[in-house]
Design an enzyme around this catalytic site. Structure first.
Site, mmCIF file in Angstrom:
data_model
loop_
_atom_site.group_PDB
_atom_site.id
_atom_site.type_symbol
_atom_site.label_atom_id
_atom_site.label_comp_id
_atom_site.label_asym_id
_atom_site.label_seq_id
_atom_site.Cartn_x
_atom_site.Cartn_y
_atom_site.Cartn_z
ATOM 1 C CB CYS A 271 -0.935 -0.178 1.283
ATOM 2 S SG CYS A 271 -0.047 -0.232 2.939
ATOM 3 C CG HIS B 263 15.319 2.190 -1.607
ATOM 4 N ND1 HIS B 263 14.668 3.345 -1.178
ATOM 5 C CD2 HIS B 263 14.186 1.625 -2.283
ATOM 6 C CE1 HIS B 263 13.266 3.281 -1.356
ATOM 7 N NE2 HIS B 263 13.052 2.396 -2.163
#
Length: 426
Positions: free
Chosen positions: A53, A100
């Site tokens: 999400c 990341h």
């Protein structure tokens, strides 16, 4: 001559760069992912997609130049027939892409800092890529390293102490909006992990009645039984909506489950009591036009970010500790990465030295025919020791030097060795 090698690259968009209406364009459900990965594998040679999400990210090994950004972004968007705005996305390469992914796995790049669901989502991404055949050796190593550092972050720091899931943040938002949940009826439209987490949080918060519905009755029944709730047939959704004070929807079905007409009808039958809708799905479950209806309050996934600021100071202290673990893992991964080039050169160098040793040893032994077996073995052992000592320092510098590429080129030129062309990684 500059050496060409493929590197880890990442293109994506997340809650910081793009609103939910942009993120949902490339949100992949578990059912969508296999076909998408097969397509990406055919186009890029390898691929891993993390879709939650909060974010959708594509990882691949490429040449790493800035020109790869458009290629990867277009490949990702094409899987959903979508068009993405480049200014709402990011492109990372090499150690930045590695760092990341590790930060993502640790939950410190999430909308809700320290949230715990992401580690399982990274594991699911690895499983999907493995089944689709799109996972190469480099990406496999990257994902295993990400899972390891994510576990370290939760076991060796207190980031998990402050962590909340998206669902529990949504429940906190419900409490802020309507006050106590005691005496309230809550409808959960979802029976997946998001719905289960939300339902558990609601039950612990004192909701009097919890209704659970899903297109798959068996899944709704299983969740209702687990939390002491009540199953509602999906066909009775409009009626259940009218009976509820709070609705949490998290199916990510890819189409709106609740539209203005249905919600307006439910709101009209509530005798002036407001209806609170919490949409935690990406793609969204509830038509945003519902916001315009009187007596209805709708919050989507982006609205939850305000809740995540609670306890932010404590979480930020732990982030510094997590970042230290991330940097350790990045260094270890990059050392392994460099070794992929070093190992073939070392093998070629040793092979070349052994060829020279064998040739010169044979020539010398021919000139000394009177030697017995023990003497011949001693001479051979001596030549092996000389070669080893001569190569020890160059190999150590090659493995641990600050500029591995420069050392590799120098050794290849000086010793006239060439490593295998398979070093160019896919």
């Amino acid at each position: 001559m500059k050496r060409e090698a493929l590197v880890v690259t990442c293109v994506g968009l997340n809650h910081r760069t793009a609103p939910v209406e942009e993120r949902e364009k490339v949100a992949f459900s578990a059912d969508d992912l296999p076909d998408a990965l097969k397509r990406l594998h055919g186009e890029l040679g390898n691929a891993v997609v993390i879709s939650t999400c909060n974010r959708t990210e594509l990882y691949a090994t490429t040449a790493g130049g800035a020109h790869e950004a458009d290629r990867l972004l277009n490949a990702l968007a094409a899987c959903k027939g979508a068009q993405l705005h480049p200014r709402l996305t990011y492109f990372l390469s090499h150690d930045e892409a590695v760092r990341h992914m590790f930060r993502v796995a640790c939950g410190i790049d999430s909308m809700v800092l320290g949230e715990s669901q992401i580690l399982g989502q990274v594991r699911d991404a690895m499983s999907a890529a493995t089944q689709a055949g799109s996972l190469n050796g480099v990406l496999s190593r990257l994902l295993h390293s990400a899972l390891r550092v994510g576990k370290r972050a939760r076991s060796q720091t207190n980031i998990g102490r402050y962590a909340v899931s998206v669902s529990s943040a949504a429940v906190a938002l419900a409490r802020q909006t309507v006050g106590t949940l005691e005496g309230k009826t809550v409808l959960v439209i979802s029976a997946g992990s998001t719905g289960e987490l939300a339902a558990n949080s609601l039950a612990e918060s004192g909701a009097e009645r919890i209704l659970v519905t899903n297109r798959t009755p068996q899944r709704a029944a299983a969740l209702a039984h687990k939390i002491g709730g009540q199953t509602v047939p999906f066909s009775r959704l409009p009626r259940a909506l009218a009976e509820s004070d709070i609705v949490i929807s998290g199916t990510g079905a890819g189409e709106f489950i609740l539209r203005p007409k249905t919600v307006a009808s439910a709101a009209a039958s509530r005798n002036g009591n407001d209806l609170l809708l919490l949409d935690v799905a990406v793609p969204r479950d509830i038509d945003p036009a519902v916001r315009e209806l009187p007596g209805v309050r709708l919050f989507d996934i982006d609205d939850i970010e305000a809740v995540s600021r609670a306890n932010l100071r404590g979480r930020r202290r732990e982030v510094l500790r997590v970042e230290a673990h991330v940097e350790d893992e990045v260094e270890e991964f990059m050392n392994w990465w460099r070794s992929l080039d070093v190992v073939p050169v070392i093998a070629a160098l040793r092979e070349r030295a052994e060829e020279i040793r064998d040739r010169e040893l044979e020539r010398t032994l021919r000139r000394l025919p009177g030697l017995n077996d023990e003497q011949r073995e001693r001479i051979e052992a001596m030549t092996r020791a000389i070669v080893k000592k001569m190569l020890d320092r160059p190999i150590a510098r090659l493995k641990n030097g600050a500029d591995t590429g420069l050392y590799m080129e120098a050794l290849e030129d000086l010793f006239e060795v060439r490593s295998s062309p398979s070093r160019k990684r896919r």
